[in-house]
Scaffold this motif. Structure first.
Motif, short mmCIF file in Angstrom:
data_model
loop_
_atom_site.label_atom_id
_atom_site.label_comp_id
_atom_site.label_asym_id
_atom_site.label_seq_id
_atom_site.Cartn_x
_atom_site.Cartn_y
_atom_site.Cartn_z
N PHE A 1 14.33 -1.50 -2.52
CA PHE A 1 13.96 -2.64 -1.68
C PHE A 1 12.92 -2.29 -0.62
CE2 PHE A 1 18.16 -3.69 -3.32
CZ PHE A 1 18.01 -5.01 -3.69
N VAL A 2 12.84 -1.03 -0.27
CA VAL A 2 11.86 -0.59 0.73
C VAL A 2 10.98 0.48 0.06
CG1 VAL A 2 11.45 0.38 3.01
CG2 VAL A 2 13.50 -1.00 2.58
N THR A 3 9.73 0.14 -0.17
CA THR A 3 8.84 1.07 -0.86
C THR A 3 7.51 1.17 -0.13
OG1 THR A 3 8.02 -0.70 -2.31
CG2 THR A 3 9.85 0.62 -3.12
N THR A 4 6.90 2.33 -0.25
CA THR A 4 5.56 2.55 0.28
C THR A 4 4.64 2.95 -0.87
OG1 THR A 4 6.08 4.87 0.79
CG2 THR A 4 6.37 3.24 2.55
N ASP A 5 3.38 2.65 -0.73
CA ASP A 5 2.42 2.97 -1.77
C ASP A 5 1.02 2.98 -1.16
OD1 ASP A 5 1.38 3.55 -4.24
OD2 ASP A 5 1.91 1.65 -5.18
N VAL A 6 0.05 3.38 -1.94
CA VAL A 6 -1.36 3.33 -1.55
C VAL A 6 -2.13 2.67 -2.67
CG1 VAL A 6 -3.43 4.64 -0.99
CG2 VAL A 6 -1.22 5.41 -0.13
N ILE A 7 -2.91 1.64 -2.35
CA ILE A 7 -3.78 1.02 -3.34
C ILE A 7 -5.22 1.35 -2.97
CG2 ILE A 7 -2.21 -0.83 -4.02
CD1 ILE A 7 -3.63 -2.69 -2.12
N GLU A 8 -6.05 1.55 -3.99
CA GLU A 8 -7.43 1.95 -3.70
C GLU A 8 -8.37 1.45 -4.77
OE1 GLU A 8 -7.77 6.23 -3.71
OE2 GLU A 8 -6.04 6.42 -5.02
N ASN A 9 -9.65 1.33 -4.40
CA ASN A 9 -10.66 0.85 -5.33
C ASN A 9 -12.05 1.16 -4.79
OD1 ASN A 9 -12.55 -1.89 -5.68
ND2 ASN A 9 -11.78 -0.99 -7.57
N ARG B 1 -9.05 2.67 0.63
CA ARG B 1 -7.61 2.89 0.49
C ARG B 1 -6.86 2.02 1.49
NH1 ARG B 1 -5.83 7.92 -1.55
NH2 ARG B 1 -4.25 8.02 0.09
N LYS B 2 -5.80 1.38 1.01
CA LYS B 2 -4.93 0.60 1.89
C LYS B 2 -3.49 1.04 1.68
CE LYS B 2 -7.88 -3.50 2.18
NZ LYS B 2 -7.96 -4.97 2.08
N ASN B 3 -2.79 1.25 2.77
CA ASN B 3 -1.38 1.65 2.72
C ASN B 3 -0.50 0.41 2.63
OD1 ASN B 3 -1.24 4.78 3.40
ND2 ASN B 3 -2.90 3.87 4.58
N ASN C 1 -4.80 0.16 7.07
CA ASN C 1 -5.68 1.26 6.67
C ASN C 1 -5.04 2.63 6.87
OD1 ASN C 1 -7.74 -0.51 5.91
ND2 ASN C 1 -8.58 -0.57 7.98
N LYS C 2 -4.30 2.79 7.94
CA LYS C 2 -3.69 4.10 8.21
C LYS C 2 -2.25 4.12 7.68
CE LYS C 2 -2.17 2.72 12.86
NZ LYS C 2 -2.24 3.03 14.31
N PRO C 3 -1.70 5.32 7.44
CA PRO C 3 -0.32 5.41 6.95
C PRO C 3 0.67 4.79 7.93
CG PRO C 3 -1.46 7.51 6.69
CD PRO C 3 -2.36 6.63 7.51
N PHE C 4 1.76 4.24 7.38
CA PHE C 4 2.78 3.63 8.22
C PHE C 4 3.61 4.71 8.92
CE2 PHE C 4 1.77 0.17 5.37
CZ PHE C 4 1.84 -0.94 6.20
#
Length: 420
Positions: free
Chosen positions: A356-364, A403-405, A327-330
């Motif tokens: 190869f190393v990516t960050t994102d946020v998914i939400e709904n 939102r999920k990190n 739930n919180k940012p990495f």
């Protein structure tokens, strides 16, 4: 002497979800047969979700036909309740729902912003509709007005695009059917039978409120169990990065296999303005489907570029990267150390590590309190938004934007990274 019988265009399609689906108008058959629409057979409805649910191999063609079938039911129900919908309006709203997704590119939403920039599939759908309108001598004029919400009867647009449209009713039931996720099963027949129009707005009769409650809960469950399932998220992220790497290499003069039409979109930064200025761009786009991408990825598994070949092999063999959700940012320092470790392990530059190393946020959110509401019609003509009419739904939860990190990196360092 042979008799000249008229060709019967009112065919029947056997759909696995609804059974027999009748084509309601002759001209609808002409649209179904057009190569722009037939292209949708080659585009999966759920992108790479079949890597999670093997049955999720259905395509955009099936979904569009299913949504059209539900539109036939909805128009019939409303007409039976005294709502005036002319033959011309009925045909137009059928066209609008049939073509609502015609602008999707390969793997549906996955590559929406990878092959083209700053343009949505809805905008491309409208371009296709306008091109078809020109080809068929203005027979789609009213359908386009309904699609754009410019027509005087606003409820017709709501049947095509709203929080309770035929698009959503079909994809929830269809995606549930093909994935086997029974939580997504909705009572679309009952919902449609409870539809009505009040003050030119699509509403639901009060007897249907329980079906709407189930619909909203099903939508929430389907998003986190299917559409945003973590394995699908990581697979789709890898697919985006494969295309991004291939475009980078091509822009730097490195030879790259691709079908001619795919090569055009990889070699060029195609924007909305380019679509509008050059009529041939839409024609090139109309040749793209999932097959172009997968055939290229299979060839790229043998490419000399380590990043491209490694990611391509991982997709083909379903050897996916590791994914973490929280739930919180990495922690930025942790991400930095993981990137350094991957760079050392595979001898990669900082830019290459980014594939190869990516960050994102998914939400709904399952229900929007700011868009057009789902209104419940009570006896006496009073209206209540479902968020206040329901006595069991917690709409503050359903409408909350969850939102999920996301953090994605190779499995080879998973144990090491878990201790950071």
């Amino acid at each position: 002497m042979e008799r000249d019988y008229p060709f019967n265009k009112l065919k029947i399609i056997n759909d696995p979800v609804y059974g027999f689906v009748k084509i309601p108008f002759d001209f609808i058959y002409d649209l179904l047969q057009h190569r722009y629409f037939q292209r949708l057979r080659g585009i999966k409805q759920l992108g790479l979700t079949s890597m999670v649910y093997p049955g999720a191999m259905h395509n955009r063609f099936q979904h569009a036909v299913g949504a059209m079938h539900l539109m036939t039911q909805a128009v019939g129900v409303l007409q039976s309740k005294g709502i005036k919908i002319t033959e011309e309006e009925s045909q137009a709203v059928h066209m609008a729902i049939l073509l609502h997704d015609i602008g999707h590119g390969p793997f549906s939403h996955v590559l929406e912003h990878s092959l083209v920039e700053g343009i949505t599939h809805e905008e491309i759908s409208l371009m296709f509709m306008e091109r078809l309108n020109k080809e068929f001598e203005n027979q789609l004029g009213l359908a386009i007005e309904i699609f754009k919400d410019n027509y005087v009867k606003k409820f017709l647009h709501q049947l095509v695009s709203s929080q309770l449209d035929m698009d959503r009713l079909d994809y929830l039931r269809r995606d549930s059917f093909f994935t086997g996720v029974t939580e997504g099963v909705i009572g679309s027949d009952r919902i449609i039978k409870m539809l009505h129009v009040h003050n030119d707005q699509l509403v639901v009769e009060s007897k249907g409120i329980y079906s709407i409650e189930k619909f909203l809960i099903a939508r929430r469950l389907m998003y986190w169990q299917v559409y945003l399932h973590k394995t699908a998220v990581v697979a789709e992220s890898m697919l985006v990065n494969v295309l991004r790497r291939a475009k980078y290499l091509m822009h730097n003069g490195i030879g790259m296999f691709a079908t001619p039409h795919l090569q055009y979109f990889m070699a060029s930064d195609v924007t909305f303005d380019i679509f509008m200025k050059d009529e041939t761009v839409l024609e090139k786009f109309s040749l793209l489907d999932d097959g172009d991408i997968m055939s290229a990825i299979k060839i790229w598994t043998q490419h000399e570029d380590f990043v491209l070949s490694s990611l391509s092999k991982a997709i083909v063999n379903r050897d996916l990267l590791h994914i973490e959700l929280q739930n919180k940012p990495f922690n930025k320092q942790r991400i930095k150390r993981i990137k350094e470790k991957i760079g050392e392990e595979f001898n990669l530059s900082k830019d290459e590590v980014g594939y190869f190393v990516t960050t994102d946020v998914i939400e709904n959110h399952a229900y929007s309190l700011t868009d057009e509401k789902i209104n419940i019609l009570f006896s006496g003509g009073s209206l209540k938004d479902v968020s206040t009419a329901s006595d069991i739904l917690n709409l503050s939860v359903l409408s909350k934007n969850v939102r999920k990190n996301v953090l994605i990196y190779p499995k080879s360092v998973r144990n090491w990274a878990s201790k950071l």
